[in-house]
Design an enzyme around this catalytic site. Structure first.
Site, PDB file in Angstrom:
ATOM      1  N   SER A   1       0.786  -1.242   0.000  1.00 33.67           N
ATOM      2  CA  SER A   1       0.000   0.000   0.000  1.00 33.67           C
ATOM      3  C   SER A   1       0.814   1.285   0.000  1.00 33.67           C
ATOM      4  CB  SER A   1      -0.929   0.015   1.208  1.00 33.67           C
ATOM      5  OG  SER A   1      -0.190  -0.116   2.408  1.00 33.67           O
TER       6      SER A   1
ATOM      7  N   HIS B   1      -5.170  -3.893  -2.272  1.00 31.68           N
ATOM      8  CA  HIS B   1      -4.842  -2.872  -3.283  1.00 31.68           C
ATOM      9  C   HIS B   1      -4.720  -3.451  -4.687  1.00 31.68           C
ATOM     10  CE1 HIS B   1      -4.169   0.391  -0.385  1.00 31.68           C
ATOM     11  NE2 HIS B   1      -3.835  -0.608   0.421  1.00 31.68           N
TER      12      HIS B   1
ATOM     13  N   LYS C   1     -11.648   0.077  -1.357  1.00 34.20           N
ATOM     14  CA  LYS C   1     -10.710   0.670  -2.323  1.00 34.20           C
ATOM     15  C   LYS C   1     -11.342   0.605  -3.728  1.00 34.20           C
ATOM     16  CE  LYS C   1      -7.304  -0.628   1.067  1.00 34.20           C
ATOM     17  NZ  LYS C   1      -7.463   0.555   1.913  1.00 34.20           N
TER      18      LYS C   1
HETATM   19  C1  LIG Z   1      -3.121  -4.348   2.805  1.00 32.30           C
HETATM   20  C2  LIG Z   1      -4.311  -3.854   3.563  1.00 32.30           C
HETATM   21  N1  LIG Z   1      -5.088  -4.741   4.210  1.00 32.30           N
HETATM   22  C3  LIG Z   1      -6.161  -4.351   4.908  1.00 32.30           C
HETATM   23  C4  LIG Z   1      -6.521  -3.018   4.990  1.00 32.30           C
HETATM   24  C5  LIG Z   1      -7.726  -2.614   5.792  1.00 32.30           C
HETATM   25  O1  LIG Z   1      -8.784  -2.338   4.947  1.00 32.30           O
HETATM   26  P1  LIG Z   1      -9.979  -1.370   5.400  1.00 32.30           P
HETATM   27  O2  LIG Z   1      -9.415   0.016   5.404  1.00 32.30           O
HETATM   28  O3  LIG Z   1     -10.978  -1.561   4.338  1.00 32.30           O
HETATM   29  O4  LIG Z   1     -10.422  -1.778   6.749  1.00 32.30           O
HETATM   30  C6  LIG Z   1      -5.755  -2.071   4.320  1.00 32.30           C
HETATM   31  C7  LIG Z   1      -6.139  -0.653   4.392  1.00 32.30           C
HETATM   32  O5  LIG Z   1      -5.510   0.235   3.952  1.00 32.30           O
HETATM   33  C8  LIG Z   1      -4.621  -2.483   3.591  1.00 32.30           C
HETATM   34  O6  LIG Z   1      -3.847  -1.609   2.958  1.00 32.30           O
END
Ligand SMILES: Cc1ncc(COP(=O)(O)O)c(C=O)c1O
Length: 403
Positions: free
Chosen positions: A185, A213, A244
């Site tokens: 990310s 992502h 996202k």
């Molecule tokens: C790799 C990854 N997993 C999980 C999440 C968590 O997702 P959410 O923001 O939809 O709770 C994120 C959030 O940025 C992320 O980048």
């Protein structure tokens, strides 16, 4: 005092880092106009730091589906998936996700964060081992801590280090869950998933891929890195988020292991939190249809990513190693990163400012992300704004500090 001392430390660090009047970590979007434009601090800005990869937050089909669901089913479920919070829409979305991934089972959670917390801490427990990429998201780290499993990190995207760690486990690799992300990310770099899947098979371990992502972004059908790398059959569990590419909120896990359905009965972040609202579920279901019916969104997203990545490279900025919709610009010092962030905002461009621990390896980053909804002219505007901050990056000798 005492209990709250740690918060006073936060205040001190903040004061040392941020000049008065600038708080990039407390930005309020006063009005949001489209998936790429908003008003911030009294001025109209172009959003170049979101996770809205396909621009679906203002998709008319998603909005209509959401509105109809509110009118039909109300504003919230007021209950967990296990109690009164599973409506027909939740069940239908799970079936549609399983179908989209060609998997036998899917589970929907309230956020991507709690998906990781719940799935990882249910799959792995005391006596098991989790081998995770060092640059994993906070939700993965927290899940590992919660699981009680032994946690072993391997160096980011380093296959040699991963193999060394798997080798050392010997027979324990049968109780080992490897965790990686499709696209990371912060730097936007990709996991070498074909090689990771080969190692998983060689050592008889299990593999979970977080496609937060990369869903909607990679693969012929938009299923993510596992699809793009041609290793879907070797990935045991795929987790992802609706926040996202799908433009809403929520998370999911899909798998061909029939045991996934049993997770529902023991997974605390499934059992003890309210389920996503009907409006959310309806818009996610619609977004999934839009993703499947409009592969050209992905084509446009990658064209925009290429324009921004190549343009910034030509300007001399130091970027993440891989071309992807996340374009991270490394700036030499925190002070300069902050000044650059503010100067971009003054030019009407919003990007994310990222300091450690959110940024890996102690880096200070400006994190840009592109959307399929950006126009060529808008990407040009971002590049023009970056041209204007090049002077902030110059070393004493006047060369762009891109070394
Ligand atoms: C790799 C990854 N997993 C999980 C999440 C968590 O997702 P959410 O923001 O939809 O709770 C994120 C959030 O940025 C992320 O980048």
């Amino acid at each position: 005092m005492g209990l709250l001392d740690k918060l006073h430390n936060v205040a001190d660090t903040r004061k040392a880092l941020l000049p008065p009047g600038i708080d990039p970590f407390n930005v309020v979007i006063d009005e949001i106009y489209t998936s790429t434009e908003a008003s911030l601090g009294g001025r109209r800005v172009l959003l170049a730091g979101t996770n809205n990869y396909l621009g679906l937050t203002f998709d008319q089909q998603c909005i209509d589906a959401s509105r109809e669901a509110i009118l039909r089913e109300g504003t919230g479920t007021t209950g967990s998936r296990m109690a009164n919070g599973t409506y027909a829409g939740h069940r239908d979305l799970e079936q549609e996700l399983a179908h989209f991934y060609g998997c036998s089972s899917a589970i929907v959670f309230s956020t991507g964060f709690v998906t990781n917390l719940g799935i990882i801490s249910t799959l792995a427990g005391p006596g098991d081992v989790i081998v995770l990429d060092a640059d994993s998201h906070a939700s993965i780290y927290d899940a590992c801590k919660m699981s009680g499993a032994e946690m072993i990190r391997f160096r980011h995207n380093n296959l040699g280090d991963l193999e060394k760690k798997l080798q050392r486990l010997g027979e324990r690799s049968a109780k080992t869950l490897i965790i990686v992300e499709g696209i990371y990310s912060m730097l936007g770099d990709c996991a070498p998933l074909a090689e990771i899947a080969a190692l998983k098979k060689k050592y008889g371990a299990w593999l979970l891929v977080d496609e937060a992502h990369s869903m909607g972004v990679l693969g012929n059908r938009g299923r993510g890195m596992a699809e793009a790398a041609g290793v879907e059959q070797d990935v045991d569990f795929i987790v992802g988020t609706f926040s996202k590419s799908l433009g809403a909120i929520g998370g999911f896990c899909v798998s061909n292991h029939p045991e996934l359905d049993l997770v529902r009965y023991v997974c605390r972040s499934y059992v003890f939190t309210a389920s996503p609202s009907p409006a959310t579920i309806a818009s996610v279901r619609e977004a999934l249809r839009v993703v499947q019916a409009n592969p050209q969104l992905r084509t446009k997203l990658w064209a925009n990513a290429t324009q921004l990545y190549q343009g910034l490279k030509q300007l001399g900025f130091e970027l993440g190693p891989d071309l992807s919709p996340i374009v991270a610009i490394r700036i030499p010092t925190r002070e300069k990163t902050l000044l650059a962030w503010k100067a971009l905002l003054d030019c009407g461009i919003y990007v994310n400012l990222v300091f450690p621990p959110a940024a890996p390896a102690g880096m200070s980053l400006l994190r840009c992300s592109v959307s399929a909804a950006h126009t060529v002219e808008e990407i040009d505007r971002i590049l023009q704004a970056f041209t204007g901050i090049k002077h902030l990056l110059t070393d004493g000798d006047g060369a762009a500090a891109a070394s």
